[in-house]
Design an enzyme around this catalytic site. Structure first.
Site, PDB file in Angstrom:
ATOM      1  N   LEU A 228       0.868  -1.172   0.000  1.00  0.00           N
ATOM      2  CA  LEU A 228       0.000   0.000   0.000  1.00  0.00           C
ATOM      3  C   LEU A 228       0.906   1.223   0.000  1.00  0.00           C
ATOM      4  CD1 LEU A 228      -2.820  -0.792   2.624  1.00  0.00           C
ATOM      5  CD2 LEU A 228      -3.053  -0.717   0.141  1.00  0.00           C
ATOM      6  N   ASP A 229       0.516   2.259  -0.720  1.00  0.00           N
ATOM      7  CA  ASP A 229       1.299   3.489  -0.712  1.00  0.00           C
ATOM      8  C   ASP A 229       1.377   4.059   0.696  1.00  0.00           C
ATOM      9  OD1 ASP A 229       1.615   3.272  -3.423  1.00  0.00           O
ATOM     10  OD2 ASP A 229       0.038   4.710  -3.922  1.00  0.00           O
ATOM     11  N   ARG A 230       2.444   4.786   0.957  1.00  0.00           N
ATOM     12  CA  ARG A 230       2.642   5.374   2.283  1.00  0.00           C
ATOM     13  C   ARG A 230       1.456   6.244   2.706  1.00  0.00           C
ATOM     14  NH1 ARG A 230       8.127   8.386   4.322  1.00  0.00           N
ATOM     15  NH2 ARG A 230       7.394   9.039   6.376  1.00  0.00           N
ATOM     16  N   SER A 232      -1.677   6.127   1.569  1.00  0.00           N
ATOM     17  CA  SER A 232      -2.973   5.456   1.570  1.00  0.00           C
ATOM     18  C   SER A 232      -3.112   4.638   2.853  1.00  0.00           C
ATOM     19  CB  SER A 232      -3.121   4.567   0.334  1.00  0.00           C
ATOM     20  OG  SER A 232      -2.140   3.556   0.337  1.00  0.00           O
TER      21      SER A 232
END
Length: 469
Positions: A228-230, A232
């Protein structure tokens, strides 16, 4: 560096191979490992106290469940490769405490040996000629009964990794992130702003924290199986053992590979992910399917990169990306809540599909939607909402330096409004148990599904309350 230098000198010094089966000594606590799936213990076997000539002897190889093949069977994409277990996989399975980089270096330096099962059956095994013990490559397939030997100098490694110390408040916060746990997986609700993996300028990541503090009763550290993106948030799955992580990797990979053949109306999709996103603007259609190729481009500074829609796939490297979407709710403020279901797992897929295909960038996504943010008329947010913002921003920040009490649409610079809200995942723990009993004949199509639902982060919940009030 001192330890690595010592290991390097020891590895290049030609050892005299003296396998010794009658005498065994137990490894120290850091290396005393009983595999949860195979009940095998790595032991040191030696005849003298000299470092040179000593070897770490792994348990004889026996048939094991192939994680990649099992993942394919669960996904229903075929029988999969019955699979040969390679030497490096067997070493990592027996010695999960050894850094993978070190194991790879041992193979590169040709410091790993193997004795075939036929040689081990001789009565005078201790005095067996060296010709029966040969170097083995990382990708060589293991055969039943083969014994692998590592240099005993691996014990010179620090017995424990330097731990990132946490306060009691931080430990409680970390454990409160857990949504589910069984013998195979841990599911957590990742907070906004916490990086999943380490990197330049990152002191503490979820990968590191989980490996240190979320082991619970197991000796193995949990392993990431997707990202997961930082900025998000939402559902993040970790495999608790090497086997379960391999199975999950295969499931997520098969999800992407077989995306073009997925029946969108089927309720039996083996892996489902649903994200909630708040976007600027509104799609032309209330629901639909986005299917466009994505590629990577280098920015003008020559260092940073971004993902973009590829127009000509014949001249530009690209990956096909598919996203299903539907409108959840629209607001008079010009914002729309979307539910996004990625059928493939490409980098920044949802953010690019929203910004470049739908023309509705996600709130807080300044990488792909900075122009829309400049034009966004935030004066439409009511005065009562601003009062609410002042009230919540007086709260203290959460552990690990996170400040999750701000970032809603009432703030000057909102956080990214992208959250993995729901996930449906096969019961990997049950599948692994059944595979150990009958991995070759069992039909995994009836494996039950696990369903998870992660509450919205504070900033998205406040935005929801404001827009839906």
């Amino acid at each position: 560096m001192t330890v690595l230098s010592h290991l390097r000198r020891a590895f290049f010094r030609p050892p005299s191979f003296i396998p010794a089966y009658p005498t065994t000594t137990t490894l120290t606590s850091a290396y005393h490992f009983i595999h949860s799936e195979h009940n095998s213990t790595a032991s040191i076997k030696s005849e003298d106290k000299k470092t040179q000539g000593k070897w770490l002897t792994l348990p004889p190889f026996k048939a094991t469940v192939n994680g990649g093949s099992l993942g394919k069977r669960i996904a229903g994409t075929g029988e999969g490769d019955a699979g040969n277990t390679t030497a490096i996989k067997w070493v990592m399975r027996c010695c999960p405490q050894l850094p993978r980089s070190l194991v790879q270096k041992l193979f590169r330096l040709r410091q790993v040996r193997r004795k075939p099962f036929e040689s081990s059956k001789s009565v005078g095994d201790v005095h067996a000629p060296d010709s029966q013990v040969k170097r083995v490559s990382a990708k060589d397939s293991m055969r039943f009964g083969d014994t692998v030997y590592l240099p005993i100098t691996v014990q010179a490694l620090p017995t424990e990794k330097t731990e990132c110390l946490c306060t009691e408040e931080e430990l409680k916060f970390l454990h409160d992130l857990e949504l589910y746990k069984d013998s195979a997986v841990i599911v957590i609700n990742k907070p906004t702003g916490m990086p999943v993996q380490g990197g330049i300028g990152i002191k503490r990541s979820l990968d590191e924290l989980a490996g240190t503090y979320l082991r619970h009763e197991l000796s193995e550290a949990p392993r990431l199986v997707h990202r997961l993106d930082r900025d998000s948030s939402g559902i993040l799955v970790l495999g608790r053992t090497q086997l379960s992580a391999t199975v999950l990797h295969s499931i997520f990979r098969e999800k992407t590979v077989g995306a073009s053949n997925i029946d969108l109306k089927s309720e039996k999709r083996f892996l489902q992910r649903k994200y909630w996103a708040l976007v600027i603007g509104s799609p032309r259609r209330p629901q639909g399917l986005i299917t466009v190729p994505l590629g990577k481009v280098v920015m003008d500074d020559g260092r940073s990169e971004r993902i973009t829609v590829v127009e000509n796939v014949s001249t530009t490297p690209s990956q096909h990306a598919i996203t299903e979407y539907r409108v959840l709710d629209s607001s008079v403020h010009g914002l729309t809540w979307l539910e996004l279901s990625p059928l493939t797992g490409r980098k920044h897929q949802l953010r690019v599909h929203c910004a470049e295909v739908l023309g509705t960038p996600i709130v807080g996504d300044y990488k792909y939607g900075w122009q829309a943010h400049k034009k966004w008329n935030r004066a439409q947010i009511s005065a009562s909402s601003l009062e609410h913002k002042t009230e919540v921003c007086n709260k203290t920040s959460l552990p690990f330096g996170l400040n999750l009490e701000s970032g809603s649409i009432t703030d000057k610079q909102p956080n990214l409004h992208l959250h993995c809200k729901k996930m449906v995942l096969p019961d990997v723990s049950s599948a692994i148990k059944r595979a150990h009993v009958s991995s070759s004949v069992y039909d995994f199509s009836d494996i039950k599904s696990l369903k998870f639902d992660a509450p919205l982060p504070a900033h998205m919940q406040r935005s929801w309350d404001i827009l839906c009030s």
